[in-house]
Design a protein around this motif. Sequence first.
Motif, short mmCIF file in Angstrom:
data_model
loop_
_atom_site.label_atom_id
_atom_site.label_comp_id
_atom_site.label_asym_id
_atom_site.label_seq_id
_atom_site.Cartn_x
_atom_site.Cartn_y
_atom_site.Cartn_z
N GLY A 230 0.79 -1.22 0.00
CA GLY A 230 0.00 0.00 0.00
C GLY A 230 0.82 1.27 0.00
N ASP A 231 2.17 1.15 -0.14
CA ASP A 231 3.01 2.35 -0.16
C ASP A 231 2.68 3.26 -1.35
N TRP A 232 2.10 2.69 -2.40
CA TRP A 232 1.78 3.50 -3.57
C TRP A 232 0.81 4.63 -3.23
N LYS A 233 0.03 4.48 -2.16
CA LYS A 233 -0.97 5.49 -1.82
C LYS A 233 -0.35 6.84 -1.49
N GLY A 234 0.90 6.86 -1.07
CA GLY A 234 1.56 8.13 -0.77
C GLY A 234 2.11 8.83 -1.99
N TYR A 235 1.97 8.24 -3.17
CA TYR A 235 2.56 8.81 -4.37
C TYR A 235 1.54 9.09 -5.48
N VAL A 236 0.39 8.43 -5.44
CA VAL A 236 -0.62 8.59 -6.49
C VAL A 236 -1.91 9.06 -5.85
N LYS A 237 -2.35 10.27 -6.21
CA LYS A 237 -3.57 10.83 -5.66
C LYS A 237 -4.78 10.39 -6.48
N ASP A 238 -5.96 10.64 -5.95
CA ASP A 238 -7.19 10.32 -6.68
C ASP A 238 -7.20 11.07 -8.01
N GLY A 239 -7.54 10.35 -9.06
CA GLY A 239 -7.60 10.95 -10.39
C GLY A 239 -6.29 10.93 -11.13
N GLU A 240 -5.19 10.55 -10.46
CA GLU A 240 -3.89 10.47 -11.12
C GLU A 240 -3.62 9.03 -11.55
N ALA A 241 -2.67 8.90 -12.46
CA ALA A 241 -2.32 7.58 -12.98
C ALA A 241 -0.94 7.17 -12.49
N LEU A 242 -0.80 5.88 -12.26
CA LEU A 242 0.52 5.31 -11.99
C LEU A 242 1.11 4.87 -13.33
N VAL A 243 2.38 5.21 -13.57
CA VAL A 243 3.04 4.90 -14.83
C VAL A 243 4.10 3.83 -14.56
N PRO A 244 3.80 2.54 -14.85
CA PRO A 244 4.82 1.51 -14.68
C PRO A 244 5.86 1.60 -15.80
N VAL A 245 7.05 1.11 -15.54
CA VAL A 245 8.11 1.09 -16.56
C VAL A 245 8.53 -0.36 -16.78
N PRO A 246 8.35 -0.85 -18.05
CA PRO A 246 7.70 -0.16 -19.16
C PRO A 246 6.18 -0.14 -18.98
N LEU A 247 5.50 0.70 -19.78
CA LEU A 247 4.06 0.80 -19.66
C LEU A 247 3.40 -0.51 -20.11
N PRO A 248 2.28 -0.90 -19.49
CA PRO A 248 1.61 -2.15 -19.91
C PRO A 248 1.10 -2.05 -21.33
N ASP A 249 1.28 -3.13 -22.07
CA ASP A 249 0.80 -3.22 -23.44
C ASP A 249 0.59 -4.69 -23.76
N PRO A 250 0.18 -5.06 -24.99
CA PRO A 250 -0.07 -6.47 -25.29
C PRO A 250 1.13 -7.39 -25.09
N GLY A 251 2.33 -6.83 -25.09
CA GLY A 251 3.51 -7.66 -24.90
C GLY A 251 3.87 -7.89 -23.45
N GLN A 252 3.48 -7.01 -22.55
CA GLN A 252 3.81 -7.14 -21.13
C GLN A 252 2.76 -6.37 -20.34
N ALA A 253 1.90 -7.12 -19.64
CA ALA A 253 0.78 -6.48 -18.94
C ALA A 253 0.71 -6.92 -17.48
N ASP A 254 1.86 -7.21 -16.87
CA ASP A 254 1.84 -7.59 -15.46
C ASP A 254 1.27 -6.49 -14.57
N ALA A 255 1.40 -5.23 -15.02
CA ALA A 255 0.89 -4.13 -14.20
C ALA A 255 -0.62 -4.21 -14.01
N LEU A 256 -1.33 -4.90 -14.94
CA LEU A 256 -2.76 -5.08 -14.73
C LEU A 256 -3.01 -5.93 -13.49
N HIS A 257 -2.14 -6.89 -13.25
CA HIS A 257 -2.27 -7.72 -12.05
C HIS A 257 -1.93 -6.89 -10.80
N TRP A 258 -1.00 -5.94 -10.92
CA TRP A 258 -0.75 -5.03 -9.79
C TRP A 258 -2.05 -4.34 -9.38
N GLN A 259 -2.75 -3.85 -10.40
CA GLN A 259 -3.96 -3.08 -10.14
C GLN A 259 -5.03 -3.96 -9.50
#
Length: 841
Positions: A704-733
């Motif tokens: 839950g540490d992400w809560k101190g960095y991303v406010k309501d209405g803002e987006a988290l930008v994973p590196v690299p960004l999720p796309d059809p080739g790598q979408a593990d960040a969807l599982h983060w969400q």
Amino acid sequence: MTGESAVGADQGKRAPAGTRWLGAVGLSVVIPAPVPEHTLTVLREHLDAHCGTGPGAWELILVANANANANANANANANANANASTASTTAAAEEPRIRLIRLADADADGDADSRDGSGKGAALRAGVLASAGDRVLLTDAALSTPLDELARLEELLDPGTPQADDAPPAVVLGRSRSRLVRTLGIPGIPGFRADTCAFALFDGDRARAAFGASTLDGPAIDAEVLRWVRRQGWHVAEVELPVGRADAPHTPAPAPRPDRRQALGDLFRLNAGGLAVAGVFLLLSLYVFQGLWTDLDGAYLADALQDQNQWEWFVGVTTDNITHLRNPLFTLSQGMPDGVNLMANATMLGLNVPLIPVTLLFGETVTFALVLTLGMAASAWTWYWLIRRRFVRSRWAAAAGGALAAFAPPMVSHANGHPNFVVLFMIPLIVDRALRLCEGHREGRSVTRDGVLLGLFATYQIFIGEEPLLIAALGMLVFCVAYLLVDHRRALAAARPLGSGLLVALAVCLPLVAVPLYWQFFGPQSYHSVLHGDNAGNSPRALIEYASRSLFGDPETAGKLSLNTTEQNAFYGWPLLAFGVAVCVWLWRSKAVRALALTGFAALLLSLGPWVPVPRTEIVLPGPWRLMIKLPLFESVIEGRVAMVCAPILGILLALALDRILRLRTRELRTLGLLGAAAALIPVLPLPLTVRDRAPVPAFITSGDWKGYVKDGEALVPVPLPDPGQADALHWQVEADFGFRLAGGYFNGPWGPDRIGIYGATPRHLSNLLRDVRYGAQPPEIDAGWRMQARQDLEYWKAGAVVLPFQDRDTELRDLLTGLLGRDPEQVRDVWVWRVGPGEP
């Protein structure tokens, strides 16, 4: 002498009391209960007036159930039942056309569930088998259906009445006009129809054959007999009749309430074979997905690419939207700032919404595994049900066909991550309802009722999977054309009720799906077509080779002939195709087989795509898909998937062949036939799907540490960004309960001014740069232009933080982002974080 001539010759005569008429009988009336005296009087008067008074005009068979009478004597109606029993005995002694049959006493223990030869089923069977009539009428002691309605049933059963088909029905059922009565059925036992066989007119010989084949002693004999009749290919007609009349000349005796325990026992025995088949299908499905179930927390389908991440995200976002009373057709959870049109993606709302409680209790991965496992087993069962209902008598031949239809190589390939192409249990129900419409001209079916059900079935399938429904509709259309070629008379006769039913189905379906479909095609983030490239069709070799997860499959060979592992849409193997051809030649006299063969051949041709390369040459021929590639809806279909139409066709052909083989008289021929079927099936037996360890979710997210960095209405930008080739960040969400939004993503969305469909969000300069560096490209020289572009892209995404997990080439990525953003990151647990929201330097 025929029954009809006997009746005519003896009109006006009545045999002396104490004698029995041994000749033909026109009508036998069977009542499985003691009948009160006033009811007997009504019956005799009506039958004399309707059938004649001759000794062979009619007979009344009363079946007394000793066990039921004993039980009845313990209740408040003891006197009435005793009087009725006495009246029945007296009438049988005085009137030679009335016969009283007494069933043996039940076992001493009185167990209602035991097969003791008592009960409604035993009574009906004994009465029908003792009958001699050309026709047999079943009614009840209460005369809940007026006897005047008998004439309406006789009109349909009369061979002299013009019929739309060659033969009259075997039985005409008097069906209650009351929807409530038909819905409630046996008290406490949903699914039974209370009025089935309560007033029914059978052809005499067929009635005796049907009841002679029955085994149940309880109330479910109605369903057993009707099922047996239909499996013989005999027609069953239904007529809506009133139940009871206010001006009835007598007070009907109360009909006995069926014993619930016995009804449940009958229900189980009646469906024991089907339940056993369902159990086999479930075990087979668990075998295919065993790796996933072994470790639900850490296993990931190895050949799913990013589809498992995507589909679990669909499960989670549907649950999140519904539980927070948000629009289930749209979300801003990924693809910031534009969002995702969920209706334009395979979100399977028809399953994900009902399974919200499962998701809330056990998580998205459990729902994903349940949908795949139960969906594949359910699809096999409904194909089995359709095959047994329409094509074969043998249960296990139908089971083999259903298994092939649902576990064929293309289905197992799609099981890696495409639930919408695995959960197809509605398609056989839709096919069956369409066939019922085709039969409406000969069986007196209600086109309106069948059309309404077809519309409801199609509506539900739209919310499970639109593309499978479109491909199935294409297959059914090709089958209709093929059947028109092989039997134009019957096809033309079926065209009118089918067309009328389809209009009714559209009238039901369109209002229910109008808003969702409008949102899909014209709402936010809608698109017009999806580009799949020039190699989306099947290679001709793919039709005869084996899939990766088939027993004889070679992953390397299959991989070269397909888009990817989940798109191995043919790969039936040459032995199975050769077996199918052999069955078609063997059974070519069957018009249905000819139509199926033409449909399968056309589906394989269409699946080759718009351009067909000739193997081992440089020759490329135009394919028939060129005629459809520009048609609305079909422009988004992966044409290779049309070959999946052949899975149920091969399943039906397999069932037909096994059904015939098992009935061959010569053991050597049976053995040879079964060996041939085994040789075709063994190479394509499915192997369990392989799994790999799932990429761990960063502790930065799970803590839950992400809560101190991303406010309501803002987006988290994973590196690299999720796309059809790598979408593990969807599982983060998913693991963060959708607490933050994501830039980028893996979904179908629009691209460019023409709104062409693409996989993933519209790429930006920064997302492309990060992707290139992650996979080996050298970082560019950072200058003011790159810094300005990075700042613009982050503002476009409404980014609150850029998060770089520890991974390959993370040093190069960290240095690149430090240069672009002009400051060093913070290390928080197992990630590097840059604050980039409003107010940050």
